[in-house]
Design an enzyme around this catalytic site. Structure first.
Site, mmCIF file in Angstrom:
data_model
loop_
_atom_site.group_PDB
_atom_site.id
_atom_site.type_symbol
_atom_site.label_atom_id
_atom_site.label_comp_id
_atom_site.label_asym_id
_atom_site.label_seq_id
_atom_site.Cartn_x
_atom_site.Cartn_y
_atom_site.Cartn_z
ATOM 1 C CB ALA A 230 104.503 32.856 46.621
ATOM 2 C CG HIS B 268 101.018 31.609 36.399
ATOM 3 N ND1 HIS B 268 102.341 31.366 36.662
ATOM 4 C CD2 HIS B 268 101.010 32.815 35.761
ATOM 5 C CE1 HIS B 268 103.086 32.365 36.224
ATOM 6 N NE2 HIS B 268 102.309 33.249 35.673
ATOM 7 C CD GLN C 284 97.884 28.094 38.705
ATOM 8 O OE1 GLN C 284 98.232 29.251 38.949
ATOM 9 N NE2 GLN C 284 98.681 27.212 38.145
ATOM 10 N NE ARG D 7 99.362 26.811 32.840
ATOM 11 C CZ ARG D 7 100.046 26.287 33.834
ATOM 12 N NH1 ARG D 7 100.577 25.086 33.704
ATOM 13 N NH2 ARG D 7 100.225 26.945 34.957
ATOM 14 C CB VAL E 31 109.914 30.927 44.389
ATOM 15 C CG1 VAL E 31 108.606 31.549 44.810
ATOM 16 C CG2 VAL E 31 109.707 29.810 43.391
ATOM 17 C CD1 TRP F 95 102.496 28.552 33.278
ATOM 18 C CD2 TRP F 95 104.536 29.421 33.064
ATOM 19 N NE1 TRP F 95 103.082 28.554 34.519
ATOM 20 C CE2 TRP F 95 104.334 29.083 34.422
ATOM 21 C CE3 TRP F 95 105.776 29.985 32.691
ATOM 22 C CZ2 TRP F 95 105.293 29.285 35.391
ATOM 23 C CZ3 TRP F 95 106.733 30.182 33.665
ATOM 24 C CH2 TRP F 95 106.487 29.831 35.003
HETATM 25 N N1 DAH Z 1 102.379 29.639 39.043
HETATM 26 C C1 DAH Z 1 102.951 28.330 39.102
HETATM 27 C C2 DAH Z 1 102.387 27.491 37.978
HETATM 28 O O1 DAH Z 1 101.377 27.782 37.476
HETATM 29 C C3 DAH Z 1 102.660 27.679 40.433
HETATM 30 C C4 DAH Z 1 103.487 28.323 41.522
HETATM 31 C C5 DAH Z 1 104.685 27.787 41.897
HETATM 32 C C6 DAH Z 1 103.021 29.438 42.164
HETATM 33 C C7 DAH Z 1 105.438 28.344 42.892
HETATM 34 C C8 DAH Z 1 103.771 30.031 43.171
HETATM 35 C C9 DAH Z 1 104.974 29.458 43.519
HETATM 36 O O2 DAH Z 1 103.383 31.119 43.814
HETATM 37 O O3 DAH Z 1 105.706 30.033 44.537
HETATM 38 O O4 DAH Z 1 102.979 26.487 37.620
#
Ligand code: DAH
Length: 341
Positions: free
Chosen positions: A308, A171, A211, A197, A254, A156
């Site tokens: 998630a 995010h 998002q 970003r 995760v 990020w």
């Molecule tokens: N936050 C991640 C991003 O911005 C996307 C994401 C991936 C969110 C996996 C999640 C997850 O909750 O389980 O790239």
């Protein structure tokens, strides 16, 4: 003199009949009835008549004058009426013409797609919550199992407001920790919102975008819940016969982490330009919530498990409506915006 008078009257009346407008009428009046007009001119000869004839001829003059004046007034009234009629005709308003429709405002395509997406999850028992765009490092990274100096932070490109602690969220995942720290399981939330970003713009990248985060935590949740729910989502959002594919991916919060793809709606999985020949289009990241993340908000990872996901609604809309460039969303070109309702 009488003959002259009769001739004048006859000629003047004939001319009057030919007068077509008010201007010409005024010309006629001055020429015939004016103080230096033809009638007066003739009248001046009255003095040269023998006194005995004068009264009778004088009377004839008066009669002629009255007749001419009467004819003039009549003609004037007629021409006035005509002029008024013309003016009214020129200014006529066609009350049967259809009115100009007022341009009605409408919702932004991003708002519309977010509503479609969250409506699906609401129908599955999720709640919609929102969180701050100016976020703390603690929530954006630390509590998501991304410590300071962790190389995963390179995923990020962060815009800092007040470094090192205050930033624009990169995010919507920070809301995972914010939701969990203020309630006990079961948790089922979706979180739409803006993210930022430090990124060069192109057809698929914006420095500001949306998002939608999803989080479910309860006893006994497994990867099957994740796959089932997200596949049902894809079928609702795209086509009832769409196929989904889950592959391993890495996100620090995760374990295991996956990305989900849908079968290409253009070639139906055969391979084309849109899916870059693979037959699949990646639409979101997801995974089973990392036990460390549960632990950090005080949940017992032995008792609870969760899953998630995070997706970009603009990307979903681009696929669904065949929009070639993400930048169209935020330049406020009405020709683009008006296509959505
Ligand atoms: N936050 C991640 C991003 O911005 C996307 C994401 C991936 C969110 C996996 C999640 C997850 O909750 O389980 O790239």
């Amino acid at each position: 003199m009488r003959e002259k008078l009769a001739a004048l009257q006859a000629r003047a009346l004939a001319e009057l009949a030919d007068v077509g407008d008010l201007e010409a009428l005024e010309g006629w009046r001055i020429r015939v009835l004016g103080s230096r007009g033809e009638l007066r001119e003739l009248q001046r000869g009255l003095g040269g008549l023998p006194p005995a004839e004068r009264p009778a001829v004088g009377q004839a003059f008066n009669q002629a004058k009255n007749a001419l004046e009467g004819a003039f007034a009549e003609r004037q009234a007629a021409l006035n009426a005509l002029a008024l009629e013309r003016e009214l005709a020129a200014q006529r308003v066609d009350v049967t013409l259809p009115g100009r429709p007022p341009s009605v405002g409408r919702l932004h395509p991003t708002t519309l797609i977010i509503k479609q997406i969250t409506d699906f999850f609401v129908s599955m028992g999720f709640q919609v919550v929102e969180g701050p765009e100016v976020e703390r490092d603690l929530y954006n990274f630390e509590l998501l199992n991304i410590p300071q100096d962790h190389p995963a932070r390179d995923m990020w490109d962060t815009i800092y407001v007040d470094p090192p602690e205050v930033l624009l969220r990169t995010h919507t995942s920070p809301m995972q920790a914010r939701v969990m720290e203020r309630q006990q399981p079961p948790v089922r939330v979706v979180v739409p919102g803006r993210c930022y970003r430090y990124e060069a713009q192109d057809a698929t990248h914006e420095w500001m975008f949306y998002q939608i985060e999803g989080l479910a935590v309860d006893e006994g949740l497994t990867m099957a819940d994740l796959k089932g729910t997200l596949s049902a989502f894809a079928r609702r959002m795209f086509r009832p016969d769409v196929r989904t594919r889950f592959r391993c991916d890495y996100f620090p919060f995760v374990e295991p982490g996956v990305d989900m793809s849908i079968s290409c709606h253009v070639c139906n999985g055969v391979g084309c330009r849109v899916c870059k020949g693979t037959g699949w289009i990646e639409i979101l990241g997801a995974g089973m919530v990392h036990p460390r993340v549960l632990e950090m908000v005080g949940y017992d990872p032995e008792r609870y498990s969760g899953w998630a996901f995070g997706m970009g609604p603009e990307r979903i809309a681009m696929l669904k409506y065949d929009i070639p460039d993400i930048r169209y969303f935020y330049v406020n070109d009405l020709r683009f915006l008006e296509q959505f309702r």
